[in-house]
Design an enzyme around this catalytic site. Structure first.
Site, PDB file in Angstrom:
ATOM      1  N   ARG A 110     -21.694  23.506   4.586  1.00  0.00           N
ATOM      2  CA  ARG A 110     -22.049  24.921   4.743  1.00  0.00           C
ATOM      3  C   ARG A 110     -21.029  25.750   5.520  1.00  0.00           C
ATOM      4  O   ARG A 110     -21.228  26.949   5.700  1.00  0.00           O
ATOM      5  CB  ARG A 110     -23.434  25.095   5.375  1.00  0.00           C
ATOM      6  CG  ARG A 110     -24.542  24.423   4.580  1.00  0.00           C
ATOM      7  CD  ARG A 110     -25.892  24.993   4.918  1.00  0.00           C
ATOM      8  NE  ARG A 110     -26.249  24.787   6.314  1.00  0.00           N
ATOM      9  CZ  ARG A 110     -27.317  25.347   6.882  1.00  0.00           C
ATOM     10  NH1 ARG A 110     -28.097  26.147   6.181  1.00  0.00           N
ATOM     11  NH2 ARG A 110     -27.581  25.120   8.145  1.00  0.00           N
ATOM     12  N   ASP A 111     -19.948  25.178   5.993  1.00  0.00           N
ATOM     13  CA  ASP A 111     -18.931  25.999   6.656  1.00  0.00           C
ATOM     14  C   ASP A 111     -17.541  25.417   6.426  1.00  0.00           C
ATOM     15  O   ASP A 111     -16.749  25.283   7.352  1.00  0.00           O
ATOM     16  CB  ASP A 111     -19.225  26.113   8.150  1.00  0.00           C
ATOM     17  CG  ASP A 111     -18.419  27.250   8.805  1.00  0.00           C
ATOM     18  OD1 ASP A 111     -18.015  28.180   8.072  1.00  0.00           O
ATOM     19  OD2 ASP A 111     -18.183  27.202  10.022  1.00  0.00           O
ATOM     20  N   ILE A 112     -17.236  25.082   5.186  1.00  0.00           N
ATOM     21  CA  ILE A 112     -15.900  24.612   4.844  1.00  0.00           C
ATOM     22  C   ILE A 112     -14.937  25.786   4.936  1.00  0.00           C
ATOM     23  O   ILE A 112     -15.116  26.808   4.274  1.00  0.00           O
ATOM     24  CB  ILE A 112     -15.874  24.010   3.432  1.00  0.00           C
ATOM     25  CG1 ILE A 112     -16.682  22.718   3.395  1.00  0.00           C
ATOM     26  CG2 ILE A 112     -14.439  23.741   2.980  1.00  0.00           C
ATOM     27  CD1 ILE A 112     -16.135  21.611   4.275  1.00  0.00           C
TER      28      ILE A 112
END
Length: 236
Positions: free
Chosen positions: A76-78
């Protein structure tokens, strides 16, 4: 995470002290991908072959998280800040602060704040991967630049390549062409036509690759809006 993928930063331990918690991760000597691309000397050290390899291992690590890890994981936060490099410039996925376990039987989506320029509804990891891959090609953070690039009728993929590196040679031209095609396919605005990270990973393992002409003949907006992607095998 059972059977941890080698390109995921390892957590060695943690410490609780009053209200503070300290996480002890594997040390990455070269810091974040974002910092490397922001430094002219380090950016040149990341030549085209190294950049292509970094993008591939990120895809393989994400595919592992989504489809092989027990339990499966949505990062969810690449983003380039959360991709770390070791001394040999190998890439590792880090920072699982926004991670959630994937419920394959649920269609619920969680609305949260993510790194600017990376947010997308639905399959966010594959979208964010596309952003990171495009940053590797351009050599800088995209921000709002993505919108103008994909809406332009004339910008060609070879025109956005990082000018700090020498022109592509025949040894890496196919790899970079594949990265360009896949990165924009990951950024499709229609969720039903967006790829999965498993399929992206499989494409990088496939021997079928586009020719260098694909960087010179297809405008960026077509790469992003094209409904079908024909390199390699179809997704199953």
């Amino acid at each position: 995470m059972k059977n941890l993928h080698r390109n995921i930063v390892k957590l060695h331990g943690y410490c609780l002290h009053k209200r503070c918690m300290f996480l002890v991760y594997e040390f990455m000597e070269k810091g974040s991908l974002f910092c490397a691309l922001s430094n002219d000397v380090e950016a040149v050290e990341l030549d085209w072959a190294k950049r292509a390899n970094i993008i591939k291992v990120i895809a393989h690590a994400l595919s592992y998280m989504h489809h092989e890890c027990i339990p499966t994981i949505d990062h969810r936060d690449i983003c380039s800040n959360n991709i770390l490099l070791n001394f040999e410039l190998e890439a590792f996925v880090s920072d699982f602060g926004m991670t959630r376990l994937l419920d394959l039987n649920s269609s619920n989506q969680t609305s949260i704040d993510r790194t600017y320029g990376y947010f997308a509804l639905g399959e966010s990891d594959v979208y964010n991967f596309g952003v990171v891959a495009l940053e590797m090609l351009m050599g800088r953070h995209l921000g709002k630049l993505l919108t103008s690039l994909s809406s332009s009728q004339s910008v060609m993929p070879n025109e956005i390549l990082d000018k700090r590196l020498p022109p592509l040679n025949h040894l890496v031209a196919q790899d970079i062409s594949l990265v360009a095609a896949i990165s924009f396919a990951c950024l499709r605005t229609k969720l039903k036509s967006r790829l999965t990270v498993k399929w992206v990973s499989q494409q990088f393992l496939s021997h079928k690759k586009p020719t260098m002409n694909s960087l010179q003949a297809v405008p960026l907006w077509q790469l992003r809006n094209k409904e079908t992607y024909t390199v390699g095998e179809s997704e199953t």
